[in-house]
Motif scaffolding. Structure first.
Motif, PDB file in Angstrom:
ATOM      1  N   ALA A  68       0.795  -1.219   0.057  1.00  0.00           N
ATOM      2  CA  ALA A  68       0.047  -0.088  -0.042  1.00  0.00           C
ATOM      3  C   ALA A  68       0.819   1.216   0.160  1.00  0.00           C
ATOM      4  CB  ALA A  68      -0.849   0.049   1.164  1.00  0.00           C
ATOM      5  N   GLY A  69       1.806   1.235   0.735  1.00  0.00           N
ATOM      6  CA  GLY A  69       2.771   2.512   0.621  1.00  0.00           C
ATOM      7  C   GLY A  69       3.401   2.567  -0.498  1.00  0.00           C
ATOM      8  N   LEU A  70       3.855   1.602  -1.312  1.00  0.00           N
ATOM      9  CA  LEU A  70       4.491   1.578  -2.699  1.00  0.00           C
ATOM     10  C   LEU A  70       3.430   1.963  -3.654  1.00  0.00           C
ATOM     11  CD1 LEU A  70       6.816   1.039  -4.221  1.00  0.00           C
ATOM     12  CD2 LEU A  70       6.061  -1.124  -4.951  1.00  0.00           C
ATOM     13  N   ALA A  71       2.093   1.706  -3.448  1.00  0.00           N
ATOM     14  CA  ALA A  71       0.859   2.213  -4.242  1.00  0.00           C
ATOM     15  C   ALA A  71       0.832   3.644  -4.018  1.00  0.00           C
ATOM     16  CB  ALA A  71      -0.130   1.412  -4.273  1.00  0.00           C
ATOM     17  N   ALA A  72       0.782   4.304  -2.686  1.00  0.00           N
ATOM     18  CA  ALA A  72       0.728   5.497  -2.431  1.00  0.00           C
ATOM     19  C   ALA A  72       1.947   6.293  -3.221  1.00  0.00           C
ATOM     20  CB  ALA A  72       0.664   5.741  -0.820  1.00  0.00           C
ATOM     21  N   ALA A  73       3.207   6.031  -2.975  1.00  0.00           N
ATOM     22  CA  ALA A  73       4.105   6.430  -3.764  1.00  0.00           C
ATOM     23  C   ALA A  73       4.052   6.786  -5.039  1.00  0.00           C
ATOM     24  CB  ALA A  73       5.653   5.753  -3.046  1.00  0.00           C
ATOM     25  N   VAL A  91       5.702   6.588   3.773  1.00  0.00           N
ATOM     26  CA  VAL A  91       5.946   6.028   5.091  1.00  0.00           C
ATOM     27  C   VAL A  91       4.710   6.210   5.834  1.00  0.00           C
ATOM     28  CG1 VAL A  91       7.003   7.043   7.089  1.00  0.00           C
ATOM     29  CG2 VAL A  91       8.447   6.619   4.901  1.00  0.00           C
ATOM     30  N   ALA A  92       3.851   7.458   5.508  1.00  0.00           N
ATOM     31  CA  ALA A  92       2.706   7.845   6.301  1.00  0.00           C
ATOM     32  C   ALA A  92       1.778   6.592   6.041  1.00  0.00           C
ATOM     33  CB  ALA A  92       2.291   9.064   5.925  1.00  0.00           C
ATOM     34  N   THR A  94       2.273   3.545   4.938  1.00  0.00           N
ATOM     35  CA  THR A  94       2.903   2.183   5.475  1.00  0.00           C
ATOM     36  C   THR A  94       2.418   2.103   7.204  1.00  0.00           C
ATOM     37  OG1 THR A  94       4.400   1.881   3.692  1.00  0.00           O
ATOM     38  CG2 THR A  94       4.515   0.634   5.699  1.00  0.00           C
ATOM     39  N   ALA A  95       2.966   3.332   7.665  1.00  0.00           N
ATOM     40  CA  ALA A  95       2.838   3.474   8.984  1.00  0.00           C
ATOM     41  C   ALA A  95       1.563   3.109   9.760  1.00  0.00           C
ATOM     42  CB  ALA A  95       3.732   4.584   9.617  1.00  0.00           C
ATOM     43  N   GLY A  96       0.497   4.166   8.911  1.00  0.00           N
ATOM     44  CA  GLY A  96      -0.957   4.442   9.453  1.00  0.00           C
ATOM     45  C   GLY A  96      -1.683   2.999   8.881  1.00  0.00           C
ATOM     46  N   LEU A  97      -1.171   2.064   8.085  1.00  0.00           N
ATOM     47  CA  LEU A  97      -1.904   0.848   7.900  1.00  0.00           C
ATOM     48  C   LEU A  97      -1.302  -0.313   8.911  1.00  0.00           C
ATOM     49  CD1 LEU A  97      -2.217   0.319   4.176  1.00  0.00           C
ATOM     50  CD2 LEU A  97      -3.733   0.874   5.816  1.00  0.00           C
ATOM     51  N   ARG A  98      -0.018  -0.162   9.279  1.00  0.00           N
ATOM     52  CA  ARG A  98       0.593  -1.079  10.263  1.00  0.00           C
ATOM     53  C   ARG A  98      -0.100  -0.720  11.754  1.00  0.00           C
ATOM     54  NH1 ARG A  98       6.852  -1.640   8.710  1.00  0.00           N
ATOM     55  NH2 ARG A  98       6.468  -3.117   6.886  1.00  0.00           N
TER      56      ARG A  98
END
Length: 102
Positions: A68-73, A91-92, A94-98
């Protein structure tokens, strides 16, 4: 003792690759195909490494917060965001989903 053999073989291999690179004639390096390959190969290797680190865990395909972080990037890149913003978005997300997944 096996680790020292591996270190020695690696050192000799690295030296051999560097020596082979120095022995290549300059005319061969000036060919358009070689220049194009030299320009595209690092990009392809980095993309493959990114995909392997994002979507794989051993031999299993994983779709988690990293994906998801890669897709957002990727979305931020398509919107032509600056590099630091792209990294911050990834980062945001990825961290939010984790954090949500616990």
């Amino acid at each position: 003792m096996n680790i020292w053999i591996a270190i020695g073989v690696t050192a000799v291999g690295c030296y051999a690759v560097k020596l082979i690179g120095l022995l290549v004639p300059a005319g061969a390096l000036e060919r358009p195909m070689v220049k194009r390959l030299a320009a595209l190969l690092p990009v392809a290797l980095l993309a493959a490494l990114t995909a392997q680190q994002t979507f794989a865990d051993g031999r299993v395909l994983i779709l988690d917060a990293k994906a998801a972080g890669l897709a957002a990037a990727a979305v931020a890149l398509v919107l032509r965001a600056p590099f630091l913003v792209v990294v911050a978005v990834a980062v945001a997300v990825t961290a939010g989903l984790r954090a949500l997944a616990g």
